[in-house]
Design an enzyme around this catalytic site. Structure first.
Site, short mmCIF file in Angstrom:
data_model
loop_
_atom_site.label_atom_id
_atom_site.label_comp_id
_atom_site.label_asym_id
_atom_site.label_seq_id
_atom_site.Cartn_x
_atom_site.Cartn_y
_atom_site.Cartn_z
N GLU A 150 34.65 26.38 38.55
CA GLU A 150 33.57 26.89 37.71
C GLU A 150 34.04 26.97 36.26
OE1 GLU A 150 30.32 30.52 37.30
OE2 GLU A 150 31.95 30.70 38.76
N GLU A 244 22.05 33.12 39.66
CA GLU A 244 23.01 34.19 39.43
C GLU A 244 22.49 35.10 38.33
OE1 GLU A 244 27.79 34.31 39.17
OE2 GLU A 244 26.83 33.26 37.50
#
Length: 289
Positions: A150, A244
């Protein structure tokens, strides 16, 4: 029309820990809101009942992914061998948990601690990151779990801040079960636009986080989601897209401080998640196949 991508939601929309009751809430509400996947952060892994959670996921028909960052005293980019050793143990334990849940991806800032650094990454530290993640990837191959790098902003890591940083790191690791994980929140801080990183990564994109620039309701900020989703369509991305969002309404001790979650951006996680599912689905539907 149903999106061709599995749509996920981060469990921190529902609860700040992974105790049994919180896991049941996350799974139940994720399913009720129409998602295909739930992502669990492993910051609270000591409370996670893996067998019970896997059984609940199977009953709900949900996929699962896991994410984590490391800590300063367990940082594989450190120049201190003892710190690196703790970090590597934590990563291998996280892989074991992800595989035990039947997870498809272990992703996040796997390459460093989660926090602001006072100096650039050293050459020795980067070499250690490569060797540790190469070993982790080799172990992951036998479990069927894909590792995601990420890309996080400069205030949360000094190892990978842009798509090109992540591509270089993945190249050096040299394992094909290591994919790139783009996150629109971080892209907004570090990238020049919302399109070029997607095109640069191309078929090596394996996981996506969709979050607003302030991490609240999608569409209430300034991000160019139309261009982003069209770029995903241009590269033919069919992997997971996970919503998210963080608010002080759901507090995860330690992690909330690491992420600087000081504001109450929303109170009703279910309304937020239903809105996000509709927002992402509409953008995907508008993109030509």
């Amino acid at each position: 029309m149903k999106p061709r991508n599995p749509l996920g939601v981060h469990a921190l929309v529902w609860a700040g820990d992974t105790a049994p009751a919180s896991v049941t809430t996350a799974i139940t509400k994720t399913k009720a809101c129409g998602y295909d996947l739930v992502e669990f952060s492993l910051h609270d892994s000591l409370n996670l009942d893996v067998d019970r959670t896997r059984a609940e996921l199977n009953r709900a028909g949900l996929r699962v992914a896991c994410s984590r960052g490391l800590a300063m005293d367990a940082d594989i980019s450190s120049d201190d061998p003892a710190v690196v050793e703790r970090g590597e143990r934590l990563l291998h334990e996280s892989l074991r948990l992800t595989a035990g849940l039947g997870g498809s991806h272990l992703t996040g800032a796997l390459y460093s601690a989660f926090g602001s650094y006072s100096r650039p990454l050293s050459a020795a530290g980067r070499a250690t990151v490569v060797s540790v993640l190469r070993r982790l990837a080799k172990e992951a191959r036998g479990t069927g779990v894909t590792l995601g790098l990420e890309i996080c902003n400069r205030y949360e890591t000094n190892v990978v801040n842009t798509a090109r940083d992540a591509l270089r790191l993945a190249d050096d690791i040299g394992e094909d079960n290591v994919v790139i994980h783009l996150d629109t929140y971080h892209m907004n801080i570090e990238e020049n636009d919302m399109v070029r990183p997607v095109l640069d990564v191309g078929d090596r994109l394996g996981y996506v986080h969709v979050g607003e620039n302030h991490r609240g309701y999608l569409g209430s900020g300034h991000l160019d989601f139309t261009s982003f989703f069209h770029a995903l369509g241009q590269i033919g991305y069919t992997g997971p897209i996970t919503f998210e969002s963080f608010s002080s309404a759901v507090v995860a001790p330690g992690l909330s401080a690491d992420l600087s979650i000081w504001r109450n951006l929303w109170d009703d996680g279910e309304d937020l998640a239903r809105h996000a599912h509709g927002f992402i689905s509409a953008h995907l539907t508008a993109v030509p196949a």
